[in-house]
Design an enzyme around this catalytic site. Structure first.
Site, PDB file in Angstrom:
ATOM      1  N   ALA A  63       0.859  -1.178   0.000  1.00 28.93           N
ATOM      2  CA  ALA A  63       0.000   0.000   0.000  1.00 28.93           C
ATOM      3  C   ALA A  63       0.898   1.231   0.000  1.00 28.93           C
ATOM      4  CB  ALA A  63      -0.911  -0.027   1.216  1.00 28.93           C
ATOM      5  N   GLY A 108       0.717  -4.943   1.081  1.00 28.79           N
ATOM      6  CA  GLY A 108      -0.482  -5.064   0.260  1.00 28.79           C
ATOM      7  C   GLY A 108      -0.249  -5.841  -1.030  1.00 28.79           C
ATOM      8  N   GLU A 111      -0.454  -9.373  -0.031  1.00 26.37           N
ATOM      9  CA  GLU A 111      -1.880  -9.600   0.256  1.00 26.37           C
ATOM     10  C   GLU A 111      -2.702  -9.701  -1.031  1.00 26.37           C
ATOM     11  OE1 GLU A 111      -1.739  -6.201   2.899  1.00 26.37           O
ATOM     12  OE2 GLU A 111      -2.439  -7.440   4.558  1.00 26.37           O
ATOM     13  N   GLU A 131       4.812  -4.739   7.683  1.00 21.87           N
ATOM     14  CA  GLU A 131       4.005  -3.731   8.388  1.00 21.87           C
ATOM     15  C   GLU A 131       4.462  -3.453   9.815  1.00 21.87           C
ATOM     16  OE1 GLU A 131       2.767  -6.093   6.445  1.00 21.87           O
ATOM     17  OE2 GLU A 131       1.207  -5.266   5.156  1.00 21.87           O
TER      18      GLU A 131
HETATM   19  N1  CO8 Z   1       4.491   3.190  -1.002  1.00 17.69           N
HETATM   20  C1  CO8 Z   1       4.811   4.317  -1.637  1.00 17.69           C
HETATM   21  N2  CO8 Z   1       5.873   4.432  -2.447  1.00 17.69           N
HETATM   22  C2  CO8 Z   1       6.643   3.352  -2.635  1.00 17.69           C
HETATM   23  C3  CO8 Z   1       6.371   2.131  -2.007  1.00 17.69           C
HETATM   24  C4  CO8 Z   1       5.215   2.066  -1.156  1.00 17.69           C
HETATM   25  N3  CO8 Z   1       4.847   0.935  -0.542  1.00 17.69           N
HETATM   26  N4  CO8 Z   1       7.311   1.243  -2.356  1.00 17.69           N
HETATM   27  C5  CO8 Z   1       8.144   1.892  -3.182  1.00 17.69           C
HETATM   28  N5  CO8 Z   1       7.754   3.150  -3.356  1.00 17.69           N
HETATM   29  C6  CO8 Z   1       8.393   4.191  -4.173  1.00 17.69           C
HETATM   30  C7  CO8 Z   1       9.613   4.767  -3.484  1.00 17.69           C
HETATM   31  O1  CO8 Z   1       9.229   5.757  -2.541  1.00 17.69           O
HETATM   32  C8  CO8 Z   1      10.377   5.316  -4.647  1.00 17.69           C
HETATM   33  O2  CO8 Z   1       9.817   6.536  -5.028  1.00 17.69           O
HETATM   34  P1  CO8 Z   1      10.784   7.829  -5.347  1.00 17.69           P
HETATM   35  O3  CO8 Z   1      11.580   7.397  -6.528  1.00 17.69           O
HETATM   36  O4  CO8 Z   1       9.809   8.910  -5.634  1.00 17.69           O
HETATM   37  O5  CO8 Z   1      11.620   8.026  -4.125  1.00 17.69           O
HETATM   38  C9  CO8 Z   1      10.097   4.330  -5.757  1.00 17.69           C
HETATM   39  O6  CO8 Z   1       8.920   3.628  -5.350  1.00 17.69           O
HETATM   40  C10 CO8 Z   1      11.208   3.324  -5.951  1.00 17.69           C
HETATM   41  O7  CO8 Z   1      11.470   2.717  -4.703  1.00 17.69           O
HETATM   42  P2  CO8 Z   1      12.937   2.615  -4.050  1.00 17.69           P
HETATM   43  O8  CO8 Z   1      13.794   3.736  -4.526  1.00 17.69           O
HETATM   44  O9  CO8 Z   1      12.765   2.464  -2.571  1.00 17.69           O
HETATM   45  O10 CO8 Z   1      13.447   1.259  -4.717  1.00 17.69           O
HETATM   46  P3  CO8 Z   1      14.494   0.226  -4.099  1.00 17.69           P
HETATM   47  O11 CO8 Z   1      14.797  -0.744  -5.194  1.00 17.69           O
HETATM   48  O12 CO8 Z   1      15.633   0.931  -3.457  1.00 17.69           O
HETATM   49  O13 CO8 Z   1      13.695  -0.536  -2.943  1.00 17.69           O
HETATM   50  C11 CO8 Z   1      11.813  -1.668  -1.958  1.00 17.69           C
HETATM   51  C12 CO8 Z   1      12.594  -1.347  -3.251  1.00 17.69           C
HETATM   52  C13 CO8 Z   1      12.672  -2.568  -1.057  1.00 17.69           C
HETATM   53  C14 CO8 Z   1      10.556  -2.415  -2.374  1.00 17.69           C
HETATM   54  C15 CO8 Z   1      11.461  -0.366  -1.209  1.00 17.69           C
HETATM   55  O14 CO8 Z   1      10.873   0.544  -2.125  1.00 17.69           O
HETATM   56  C16 CO8 Z   1      10.527  -0.564  -0.077  1.00 17.69           C
HETATM   57  O15 CO8 Z   1      10.938  -1.028   0.984  1.00 17.69           O
HETATM   58  N6  CO8 Z   1       9.238  -0.181  -0.265  1.00 17.69           N
HETATM   59  C17 CO8 Z   1       8.228  -0.261   0.771  1.00 17.69           C
HETATM   60  C18 CO8 Z   1       7.783  -1.693   0.943  1.00 17.69           C
HETATM   61  C19 CO8 Z   1       6.793  -1.778   2.066  1.00 17.69           C
HETATM   62  O16 CO8 Z   1       7.090  -1.543   3.217  1.00 17.69           O
HETATM   63  N7  CO8 Z   1       5.566  -2.190   1.708  1.00 17.69           N
HETATM   64  C20 CO8 Z   1       4.509  -2.371   2.669  1.00 17.69           C
HETATM   65  C21 CO8 Z   1       3.719  -1.121   2.841  1.00 17.69           C
HETATM   66  S1  CO8 Z   1       2.539  -1.279   4.155  1.00 17.69           S
HETATM   67  C22 CO8 Z   1       1.269  -2.124   3.445  1.00 17.69           C
HETATM   68  O17 CO8 Z   1       1.299  -2.516   2.329  1.00 17.69           O
HETATM   69  C23 CO8 Z   1       0.064  -2.364   4.314  1.00 17.69           C
HETATM   70  C24 CO8 Z   1      -1.112  -2.900   3.508  1.00 17.69           C
HETATM   71  C25 CO8 Z   1      -2.379  -2.720   4.244  1.00 17.69           C
HETATM   72  C26 CO8 Z   1      -2.765  -1.293   4.430  1.00 17.69           C
HETATM   73  C27 CO8 Z   1      -3.972  -1.106   5.192  1.00 17.69           C
HETATM   74  C28 CO8 Z   1      -4.146   0.357   5.569  1.00 17.69           C
HETATM   75  C29 CO8 Z   1      -5.075   0.634   6.665  1.00 17.69           C
END
Ligand code: CO8
Length: 258
Positions: A63, A108, A111, A131
């Site tokens: 998400a 997400g 999921e 999370e």
């Molecule tokens: N949300 C928003 N933006 C994201 C996300 C995300 N989950 N994942 C990646 N991005 C964006 C980055 O911010 C980045 O944007 P920008 O270039 O503008 O800075 C772009 O995508 C590329 O990402 P990275 O530069 O970080 O790429 P890397 O190759 O270095 O890393 C990763 C890849 C490891 C996947 C890293 O991006 C990461 O850790 N992302 C987050 C993963 C995460 O924690 N996901 C879980 C989120 S929580 C969730 O999903 C809960 C679901 C239920 C929600 C219910 C709500 C009530």
């Protein structure tokens, strides 16, 4: 749709989450587009769906953390419900759905894949529920579907530690059915969907419902779920066609979804 592409190839519909600049992270607009694509699927012509992510790097990286970061308690609950409603729509969708996991499937994204009937992955896939490291619980069904798919012990380990796992480990614990090279993944998913599409659609739908509904009740009730659906097949043209082809030693079958 802006963030979700939909392409029909024969009897197979391919849904692509298309927000590669954010690794296909699910914000409200992406979820709305996914919901609209699902509502628009022609369930007569299309007999199986594939869901994948745009680009080589990510299925869905979760998400959208930016969008979630300022939510209130009520807004968090509402966002969870929004995702849950769509993922439940996929889980109970009349057509079978295959997740072709082509990279990150985190939060997400994991999921979303778990709401599909079948998961296959590319060798660069990474699964996880990060999370707790963000100060939240999984919110789109992760605590429930992961425990049902890989057992509560392994699910709790993944969720409490927030440790990501690679495709080979996901295969070992039964989270994915098979691992392919990146180039082979989508063709393999489409081939599997095509094989499903060749079988009697009413029977395939009934099998999905039987497995899903039967898992929610005890075995005595579950076998009755199957009995009813099994019986209902005998009212169909496709049962007559399928059994007729066998008895007539005829290879060609025409299932008409009737
Ligand atoms: N949300 C928003 N933006 C994201 C996300 C995300 N989950 N994942 C990646 N991005 C964006 C980055 O911010 C980045 O944007 P920008 O270039 O503008 O800075 C772009 O995508 C590329 O990402 P990275 O530069 O970080 O790429 P890397 O190759 O270095 O890393 C990763 C890849 C490891 C996947 C890293 O991006 C990461 O850790 N992302 C987050 C993963 C995460 O924690 N996901 C879980 C989120 S929580 C969730 O999903 C809960 C679901 C239920 C929600 C219910 C709500 C009530």
């Amino acid at each position: 749709m802006g963030f979700v592409n939909y392409e029909v190839k024969g009897a197979v519909g391919v849904i692509t989450i298309n927000r590669p600049e954010a690794l296909n992270a699910l914000n409200s607009a992406v979820l709305d587009d996914l919901n609209a694509v699902l509502d628009g699927v022609d369930q007569e012509a299309v007999r199986a769906l594939v869901i994948t992510g745009a680009g080589q790097k990510s299925f869905v990286a979760g998400a959208d953390i930016g969008e979630m970061s300022t939510l209130s308690k009520a807004e968090g609950e509402a966002f969870g419900k929004k995702g849950n409603d769509i993922f439940r729509k996929i889980e109970t969708f009349p057509l079978p759905v295959i997740a072709a996991v082509n990279g990150f499937a985190l939060g997400g994204g994991c999921e979303l894949s778990m709401s599909c009937d079948i998961r296959i992955a590319a060798d660069n896939a990474v699964f996880g529920q990060p999370e707790t490291g963000l100060g939240i619980t999984p919110g789109f069904g992760g605590t429930q579907r992961l425990a049902r798919l890989v057992g509560p012990g392994m699910a709790k380990q993944m969720i409490y530690t927030a440790r990501n796992i690679k495709a080979d480990e996901a295969f070992r614990i039964g989270l994915v059915n098979a691992v392919y090279t990146q180039e082979e993944l989508l063709p393999a998913a489409e081939k599997m969907a095509g094989q499903i599409a060749m079988n009697a659609p009413i029977a395939v739908r009934a099998c999905k419902k039987a497995v899903n509904d039967g898992l929610q009740v005890d075995m005595d009730k579950a076998i009755v779920v199957e009995e009813k659906l099994f019986g209902s097949c005998f009212e169909t043209h496709d049962q007559k066609e399928g059994m007729g082809a066998f008895l007539e030693k005829r290879k060609e079958k025409t299932f008409t979804n009737r």
